[in-house]
Design an enzyme around this catalytic site. Structure first.
Site, short mmCIF file in Angstrom:
data_model
loop_
_atom_site.label_atom_id
_atom_site.label_comp_id
_atom_site.label_asym_id
_atom_site.label_seq_id
_atom_site.Cartn_x
_atom_site.Cartn_y
_atom_site.Cartn_z
N MET A 30 0.84 -1.20 0.00
CA MET A 30 0.00 0.00 0.00
C MET A 30 0.88 1.25 0.00
O MET A 30 0.41 2.35 0.30
CB MET A 30 -0.94 -0.01 1.20
CG MET A 30 -1.91 -1.19 1.16
SD MET A 30 -3.41 -0.91 2.08
CE MET A 30 -2.76 -0.67 3.72
N LEU A 33 6.59 3.12 1.84
CA LEU A 33 7.51 1.98 1.94
C LEU A 33 8.57 2.17 3.02
O LEU A 33 8.98 3.29 3.32
CB LEU A 33 8.19 1.75 0.58
CG LEU A 33 7.23 1.50 -0.59
CD1 LEU A 33 8.02 1.29 -1.88
CD2 LEU A 33 6.31 0.33 -0.33
N HIS A 37 9.15 -3.57 3.48
CA HIS A 37 8.73 -3.75 2.08
C HIS A 37 9.95 -4.06 1.20
O HIS A 37 9.90 -4.92 0.32
CB HIS A 37 8.07 -2.47 1.55
CG HIS A 37 6.81 -2.07 2.25
ND1 HIS A 37 6.74 -0.97 3.08
CD2 HIS A 37 5.57 -2.61 2.24
CE1 HIS A 37 5.51 -0.85 3.54
NE2 HIS A 37 4.76 -1.82 3.05
N LYS A 149 4.78 -10.21 8.97
CA LYS A 149 4.28 -9.14 9.84
C LYS A 149 2.75 -9.19 9.89
O LYS A 149 2.15 -9.02 10.94
CB LYS A 149 4.77 -7.80 9.28
CG LYS A 149 3.99 -6.58 9.69
CD LYS A 149 4.34 -6.16 11.06
CE LYS A 149 3.75 -4.88 11.55
NZ LYS A 149 2.58 -4.37 10.94
N VAL A 176 10.73 -7.52 9.48
CA VAL A 176 11.86 -6.61 9.69
C VAL A 176 11.49 -5.65 10.82
O VAL A 176 10.38 -5.09 10.84
CB VAL A 176 12.18 -5.82 8.40
CG1 VAL A 176 13.31 -4.84 8.64
CG2 VAL A 176 12.53 -6.79 7.28
N SER A 186 4.08 1.06 8.08
CA SER A 186 3.79 2.39 7.51
C SER A 186 3.06 3.24 8.54
O SER A 186 3.09 4.47 8.49
CB SER A 186 2.92 2.25 6.26
OG SER A 186 3.54 1.38 5.35
N ARG A 187 2.37 2.58 9.49
CA ARG A 187 1.58 3.33 10.48
C ARG A 187 2.44 3.85 11.63
O ARG A 187 1.96 4.66 12.42
CB ARG A 187 0.44 2.46 11.01
CG ARG A 187 -0.63 2.18 9.94
CD ARG A 187 -1.83 1.43 10.49
NE ARG A 187 -2.94 1.43 9.56
CZ ARG A 187 -3.28 0.42 8.74
NH1 ARG A 187 -2.58 -0.68 8.76
NH2 ARG A 187 -4.31 0.53 7.93
P1 AMP Z 1 1.33 -3.04 3.45
O1 AMP Z 1 1.95 -1.98 2.62
O2 AMP Z 1 1.23 -2.71 4.90
O3 AMP Z 1 0.05 -3.58 2.87
O4 AMP Z 1 2.35 -4.28 3.41
C1 AMP Z 1 2.76 -4.83 2.18
C2 AMP Z 1 3.54 -6.07 2.44
O5 AMP Z 1 4.69 -5.76 3.21
C3 AMP Z 1 2.76 -7.14 3.23
O6 AMP Z 1 3.05 -8.42 2.71
C4 AMP Z 1 3.30 -6.96 4.62
O7 AMP Z 1 3.21 -8.12 5.41
C5 AMP Z 1 4.75 -6.62 4.33
N1 AMP Z 1 5.36 -5.94 5.47
C6 AMP Z 1 4.92 -4.84 6.12
N2 AMP Z 1 5.71 -4.55 7.17
C7 AMP Z 1 6.67 -5.50 7.20
C8 AMP Z 1 7.78 -5.77 8.07
N3 AMP Z 1 8.05 -5.00 9.12
N4 AMP Z 1 8.55 -6.84 7.78
C9 AMP Z 1 8.27 -7.66 6.73
N5 AMP Z 1 7.25 -7.45 5.89
C10 AMP Z 1 6.45 -6.40 6.12
#
Ligand code: AMP
Length: 277
Positions: A30, A33, A37, A149, A176, A186-187
């Site tokens: 989303m 980044l 990501h 995550k 991570v 991202s939050r």
């Molecule tokens: P999002 O942008 O939050 O929808 O996340 C996109 C992808 O990144 C999803 O597969 C999440 O699980 C992964 N993701 C988000 N934060 C982390 C993190 N800290 N470590 C590993 N993967 C992550």
């Protein structure tokens, strides 16, 4: 780095590369980044010949009153970060492209998505399954990279891919974390300095459960009680549980592969984290 906003050119690019014999990986995001990501992108590039990221803040996975309108959208920075990783293509659709007038077909959530996040955010996973399925139709990738995550989301997507015979292989990727243990999200940028300190209690509660488990405590009630006692400074606790790592069903003792999961509000920000025990 190619960027696509329309569906047909994106699909044509993917199919053309595959017909040349190259494998394609997809990293759905989303945006906003961070290193989490980027770790998915690196994994994608290490496994597939070519890697595509999607950036789309998917409205169907947000309930009314959630943070859809304030969700960060630093697009130029995101594209710079992806270019820095040597990504091959980025798909950046608009809401209208993904959900045109008359859109009405959704993917039903498998049982593994009913509890926890599914209970706290009833419409959330239906939006996830629907948008991920749409991405797999637009970008028929060989592999898709998802972070642990979002542990339950990963399980939901795995079950959907199995149930609907989708040919894309799902590759789980490690969480991570910041140097102090906070799972990258991202939050996290919503958090004030004080809230950032309280947010650390999520990873601390998981570490406590893991330490107790390593020292021989197998009673889930004891583990969950210890987790909850770490989380008292949170504004609201949605759940702090230890469940079967495959089915996410409740267990009474840790005698199988188990996962500790937590979701809590810190101020107005909702955070999630988890750890395999
Ligand atoms: P999002 O942008 O939050 O929808 O996340 C996109 C992808 O990144 C999803 O597969 C999440 O699980 C992964 N993701 C988000 N934060 C982390 C993190 N800290 N470590 C590993 N993967 C992550």
């Amino acid at each position: 780095m190619k960027t696509f906003t329309e569906i047909s050119p994106m699909r044509d690019w993917c199919r053309a590369r595959q017909s040349e014999g190259q494998t394609v990986g997809i990293v759905p995001t989303m945006g906003a980044l961070h290193e989490g990501h980027l770790s998915l992108v690196r994994r994608g590039k290490s496994i597939c010949d070519l890697c595509v990221a999607t950036i789309f803040v998917n409205p169907t996975q947000f309930a009314p009153g959630e943070d859809l309108s304030r969700y960060p959208r630093p697009l130029d920075r995101d594209l710079e970060m992806l270019r820095g990783e040597g990504i091959d293509a980025v798909f950046l659709p608009t809401d209208e492209i993904m959900y045109p007038e008359g859109f009405g077909t959704y993917v039903t959530v498998p049982p593994v998505g009913m509890s926890l996040e599914g209970a706290s955010r009833p419409e959330h996973f239906r939006g996830v399954t629907t948008v991920v399925n749409k991405f797999f139709q637009i970008i028929p990738a060989d592999s898709a990279f998802f972070g642990q995550k979002d542990y339950q989301q990963l399980r939901v997507v795995e079950h959907m891919v199995r149930d609907l015979n989708i040919a894309t292989e799902i590759v789980p990727c490690d969480i991570v974390r910041e140097h102090d243990g906070l799972a990258m999200s991202s939050r996290n940028r919503y958090l004030s300095d004080d809230e950032r300190k309280i947010a650390l209690s999520l990873s601390r509660s998981l570490a406590t459960a893991a330490e107790m488990c390593d020292s021989g405590e197998t009673r889930v009630a004891m583990l969950e009680q210890a987790m909850r006692s770490e989380l008292t400074a949170c504004t609201k606790l949605d759940y702090a549980v230890v469940v079967d790592a495959d089915t996410l069903e409740p267990i009474e003792v840790v005698d199988c592969r188990a996962v500790a999961l937590v979701a809590a509000h810190v101020g107005t920000t909702r955070l999630i984290d988890n750890r395999i025990l």
